[in-house]
Design a protein around this motif. Structure first.
Motif, PDB file in Angstrom:
ATOM      1  N   GLU A  33     -14.606  -3.386   0.561  1.00 13.53           N
ATOM      2  CA  GLU A  33     -14.142  -3.649  -0.718  1.00 13.53           C
ATOM      3  C   GLU A  33     -12.882  -3.283  -0.977  1.00 13.53           C
ATOM      4  OE1 GLU A  33     -16.750  -4.884  -2.909  1.00 13.53           O
ATOM      5  OE2 GLU A  33     -15.159  -5.220  -4.349  1.00 13.53           O
ATOM      6  N   ARG A  34     -12.324  -2.342  -0.663  1.00 14.47           N
ATOM      7  CA  ARG A  34     -11.034  -1.868  -0.885  1.00 14.47           C
ATOM      8  C   ARG A  34     -10.093  -2.605   0.117  1.00 14.47           C
ATOM      9  NH1 ARG A  34      -8.988   4.204  -0.864  1.00 14.47           N
ATOM     10  NH2 ARG A  34      -6.562   3.729  -0.954  1.00 14.47           N
ATOM     11  N   PHE A  35     -10.536  -2.972   1.272  1.00 12.77           N
ATOM     12  CA  PHE A  35      -9.633  -3.808   2.177  1.00 12.77           C
ATOM     13  C   PHE A  35      -9.220  -5.217   1.843  1.00 12.77           C
ATOM     14  CE2 PHE A  35      -9.271  -6.692   5.953  1.00 12.77           C
ATOM     15  CZ  PHE A  35      -8.470  -6.502   6.629  1.00 12.77           C
ATOM     16  N   ASP A  41      -5.075  -8.843  -3.641  1.00  9.78           N
ATOM     17  CA  ASP A  41      -4.265  -8.450  -4.884  1.00  9.78           C
ATOM     18  C   ASP A  41      -2.637  -8.521  -4.494  1.00  9.78           C
ATOM     19  OD1 ASP A  41      -6.303  -8.808  -6.250  1.00  9.78           O
ATOM     20  OD2 ASP A  41      -6.825  -6.851  -6.766  1.00  9.78           O
ATOM     21  N   THR A  42      -2.377  -7.533  -3.155  1.00 10.36           N
ATOM     22  CA  THR A  42      -1.183  -7.451  -2.836  1.00 10.36           C
ATOM     23  C   THR A  42      -0.716  -8.076  -1.504  1.00 10.36           C
ATOM     24  OG1 THR A  42      -1.452  -5.578  -1.570  1.00 10.36           O
ATOM     25  CG2 THR A  42      -1.536  -5.223  -3.828  1.00 10.36           C
ATOM     26  N   GLY A  43      -1.713  -8.686  -0.908  1.00 17.09           N
ATOM     27  CA  GLY A  43      -1.427  -9.416   0.344  1.00 17.09           C
ATOM     28  C   GLY A  43      -1.029  -8.381   1.737  1.00 17.09           C
ATOM     29  N   ARG A  44      -1.386  -7.170   1.404  1.00 16.40           N
ATOM     30  CA  ARG A  44      -1.251  -6.001   2.247  1.00 16.40           C
ATOM     31  C   ARG A  44      -2.318  -5.766   3.182  1.00 16.40           C
ATOM     32  NH1 ARG A  44       1.343  -0.727  -0.007  1.00 16.40           N
ATOM     33  NH2 ARG A  44      -0.521  -0.641  -1.116  1.00 16.40           N
ATOM     34  N   ASP A  73      -7.558   8.363   3.922  1.00 16.02           N
ATOM     35  CA  ASP A  73      -5.982   8.220   3.823  1.00 16.02           C
ATOM     36  C   ASP A  73      -5.756   6.646   4.417  1.00 16.02           C
ATOM     37  OD1 ASP A  73      -3.403   8.049   4.356  1.00 16.02           O
ATOM     38  OD2 ASP A  73      -3.324   9.515   5.934  1.00 16.02           O
ATOM     39  N   TRP A  74      -5.425   5.931   3.307  1.00 13.10           N
ATOM     40  CA  TRP A  74      -5.273   4.396   3.773  1.00 13.10           C
ATOM     41  C   TRP A  74      -3.848   4.215   3.519  1.00 13.10           C
ATOM     42  CZ3 TRP A  74      -9.377   0.390   3.026  1.00 13.10           C
ATOM     43  CH2 TRP A  74     -10.650   0.918   3.253  1.00 13.10           C
ATOM     44  N   ARG A  75      -3.502   3.264   4.384  1.00  6.27           N
ATOM     45  CA  ARG A  75      -2.210   2.867   4.724  1.00  6.27           C
ATOM     46  C   ARG A  75      -1.847   1.491   5.364  1.00  6.27           C
ATOM     47  NH1 ARG A  75      -0.679   7.681   9.132  1.00  6.27           N
ATOM     48  NH2 ARG A  75      -1.031   8.668   7.511  1.00  6.27           N
ATOM     49  N   HIS A 134       3.227 -12.611  12.563  1.00  3.90           N
ATOM     50  CA  HIS A 134       3.115 -12.129  11.175  1.00  3.90           C
ATOM     51  C   HIS A 134       1.860 -12.916  10.609  1.00  3.90           C
ATOM     52  CE1 HIS A 134       6.673  -9.625  11.172  1.00  3.90           C
ATOM     53  NE2 HIS A 134       7.239 -10.544  11.918  1.00  3.90           N
ATOM     54  N   PRO A 135       0.992 -12.341   9.787  1.00  2.00           N
ATOM     55  CA  PRO A 135       0.060 -13.043   9.003  1.00  2.00           C
ATOM     56  C   PRO A 135       0.854 -14.109   7.929  1.00  2.00           C
ATOM     57  CG  PRO A 135       0.366 -10.613   8.116  1.00  2.00           C
ATOM     58  CD  PRO A 135       1.223 -10.892   9.482  1.00  2.00           C
ATOM     59  N   VAL A 136       0.082 -15.245   7.819  1.00  6.24           N
ATOM     60  CA  VAL A 136       0.576 -16.255   6.934  1.00  6.24           C
ATOM     61  C   VAL A 136      -0.868 -16.112   5.854  1.00  6.24           C
ATOM     62  CG1 VAL A 136       1.285 -18.475   6.190  1.00  6.24           C
ATOM     63  CG2 VAL A 136       2.138 -17.283   8.244  1.00  6.24           C
ATOM     64  N   LEU A 137      -0.257 -15.710   4.642  1.00  2.00           N
ATOM     65  CA  LEU A 137      -1.656 -15.834   3.564  1.00  2.00           C
ATOM     66  C   LEU A 137      -1.743 -17.062   2.657  1.00  2.00           C
ATOM     67  CD1 LEU A 137      -1.095 -12.094   2.501  1.00  2.00           C
ATOM     68  CD2 LEU A 137      -2.313 -12.848   4.340  1.00  2.00           C
TER      69      LEU A 137
END
Lengths: 155, 387
Positions: A33-35, A41-44, A73-75, A134-137
């Motif tokens: 859910e968090r991932f 929402d942020t593309g991270r 601890d999420w980063r 790099h990822p392309v979203l």
């Protein structure tokens, strides 16, 4: 040891077609859910870190598989991903040939335990282990919180 | 623990679309194994059944479906499952049934009817992936193998010809196997290299075929073998199994650590400290040609990256110094997942008891090792046997 002369033509035998009817609903889970919310929402791309084991998991989990402690601890992952292994898929799971072969890869990030398997947007001849990508979203407004919000990886 | 022997083996033809139902295949294999051991089902104390996903046969809980054909009614009966590793794992389960002293004689039956699954058993593999992370990408099983093969070839700078040579060797070895599906006495490396590319670097002839089939073994205690005057028992010298993470991305795909870990357990029990010297032949699991090389290295039969050279130099041919897959393997005989027991532990039994016929290794062999590979491609089971 065994008999060689046996029919292998099922249409010549008494046979019938059936299926095992079953449908499912899958939740993405607490960590998922968090991932996926963060991706939408942020593309991270977030990873989860275990302080005790000094290990950072991607995909992130709510527990550490080494010590079985909880992870809080999420980063975000940083820098490009490195292509570790590639394949160029010429046949799909149904035996059909896509119009263009698809390139798929195992992707790793520095300092991360794990990684992702995803599509590479490079011509087959350039698909080599060691490539930095790099990822392309999908555009921000059209993301749904799914792994396909990452369209592909590209140099 | 008590000494445990294998005293009989049987297997059906490996083919696509056999008429026989899963039960009928089980019965055929079980009957053959009992006949070879000179026993009746009344001599059997317990039954172990092994099979991979129910979805192949399309019968949910197929262990219960085939129960009667395996002689399981009224006996201690258990199904074991480690996916593709089941072919070598259910004999291990039979081993511990007997080694523990609980039972004297155990029948093992493994079965798979893959052709029931329409349009192709590949569609079942579509459901082994994580539903959240993987399935939306519509992964194909062959991709993952292709990436593992690519990683192995990249790390060791392996030439594709040396991988293809494994498929050639095994399909030629299978010529002597009465159950074989894809035996070919004339196949060449060029044939493999020129076959259709499925997912580069994997070509069609790098892959074993899906098959229908069943196999069976009779396993017993030393005392049972003696009192029943069994002529050529073959002994379990060591067993082991091990599993790695389910996440593909958490492993370095170039080397099967899980297999090295499983082999370590089996070799300790068998008192093997130098596998290359102490083991005479091997039946490494070969659903893909590169997996035979991968598994030879995981089994410690050579150094990492050395298996392609041994193959190129003929060391792994039937008359070589370390014959591998003298049965013809999955590449030549066929791949009805769990039923490959018949060409893995079954082949060890037949070779070590001198009953392999046309496939018999021409020089004397006393010790053999086999492994199977499974669950989500992260597991291995290992058995070492001695004459």
């Amino acid at each position: 040891m065994t008999f060689r002369d046996r029919t292998t033509n099922v249409d010549a035998l008494r046979s019938w077609r059936g299926d095992v009817e079953a449908d499912y609903i899958y939740t993405t889970g607490v960590a998922g859910e968090r991932f996926f919310t963060e991706l939408r929402d942020t593309g991270r791309i977030l990873a989860a870190h275990c302080e005790a084991c000094e290990r950072t998991y991607l995909p992130p989990r709510m527990y550490c598989e080494k010590c079985l402690g909880p992870l809080s601890d999420w980063r975000p992952v940083r820098g490009p991903a490195t292509v570790e292994a590639v394949t160029i898929a010429s046949v799909d799971a149904h035996g059909n040939r896509p119009p263009e072969p698809e390139v798929w890869a195992v992707l790793r990030w520095r300092g991360i335990h794990g990684g992702l398997v995803h599509r590479l947007a490079v011509p087959p001849k350039q698909a080599k282990p060691g490539l930095k990508v790099h990822p392309v979203l999908r555009p921000a407004g059209s993301r749904v919180g799914n792994i396909t919000d990452i369209l592909y990886f590209a140099p | 623990m008590r000494k445990v022997a294998c005293i009989g083996a049987g297997m059906t033809l490996f083919r696509r679309r056999l008429q026989e139902t899963p039960k009928e295949m089980c019965w055929e294999a079980a009957r053959m194994a009992l006949d070879q051991a000179g026993l009746e089902i009344g001599d059997v104390d317990a039954v172990v059944f092994g099979s991979a996903p129910d979805a192949f046969d399309g019968i949910h809980m197929k262990g219960e479906n085939v129960l009667d054909a395996c002689g399981g009614i009224g006996r201690p009966y258990v199904r074991v499952f480690t996916g593709g590793g089941t072919g070598v794992f259910s004999p291990i389960a039979a081993y511990w049934h007997v080694a523990s002293g609980l039972f004297d004689c155990v029948l093992v039956v493994n079965e798979e009817k893959m052709s029931s699954c329409q349009p192709h058993p590949q569609s079942v593999f579509g459901h082994i992936w994580d539903p959240i992370l993987d399935r939306p990408l519509k992964p194909n099983l062959v991709w993952i193998f292709a990436m593992e093969m690519n990683r192995y070839m990249t790390v060791h700078n392996v030439r594709y010809e040396d991988v293809a040579a494994v498929a050639v060797k095994n399909k030629r070895n299978a010529v002597g196997h009465p159950c074989a599906q894809l035996a070919d006495p004339h196949i060449t490396v060029e044939d493999v290299m020129n076959s259709e590319v499925m997912a580069w670097p994997v070509h069609r002839l790098d892959i074993s075929p899906p098959s229908d089939g069943a196999s069976a073994l009779v396993v017993c205690s030393e005392e049972f073998a003696r009192t029943h005057r069994i002529e050529s028992p073959v002994w379990f010298a060591g067993v082991g199994w091990n599993i790695d993470t389910t996440f593909w991305t958490d492993r370095d795909l170039y080397f099967p650590e899980y297999l090295a870990n499983a082999a370590k357990i089996a070799y300790k029990q068998a008192r093997i400290t130098d596998p290359r010297r102490q083991i005479d032949f091997a039946e490494p699991y070969d659903p893909f040609d590169y997996k035979e090389l991968h598994h030879m290295e995981g089994l410690g039969l050579c150094k990492k990256g050395e298996a392609p050279r041994l193959t190129r130099e003929g060391v792994t041919q039937r008359d070589g110094d370390l014959p591998t897959c003298p049965s013809g393997g999955l590449l030549g005989v066929g791949n009805p997942i769990a039923a490959t027991m018949g060409i893995k532990v079954g082949e060890l039994y037949l070779q070590l008891s001198g009953q392999a016929g046309q496939r018999q290794i021409p020089h004397e062999v006393r010790t053999g090792v086999t492994n199977a590979w499974g669950d989500l491609m992260q597991f291995s089971s290992v058995v070492v046997m001695r004459a």
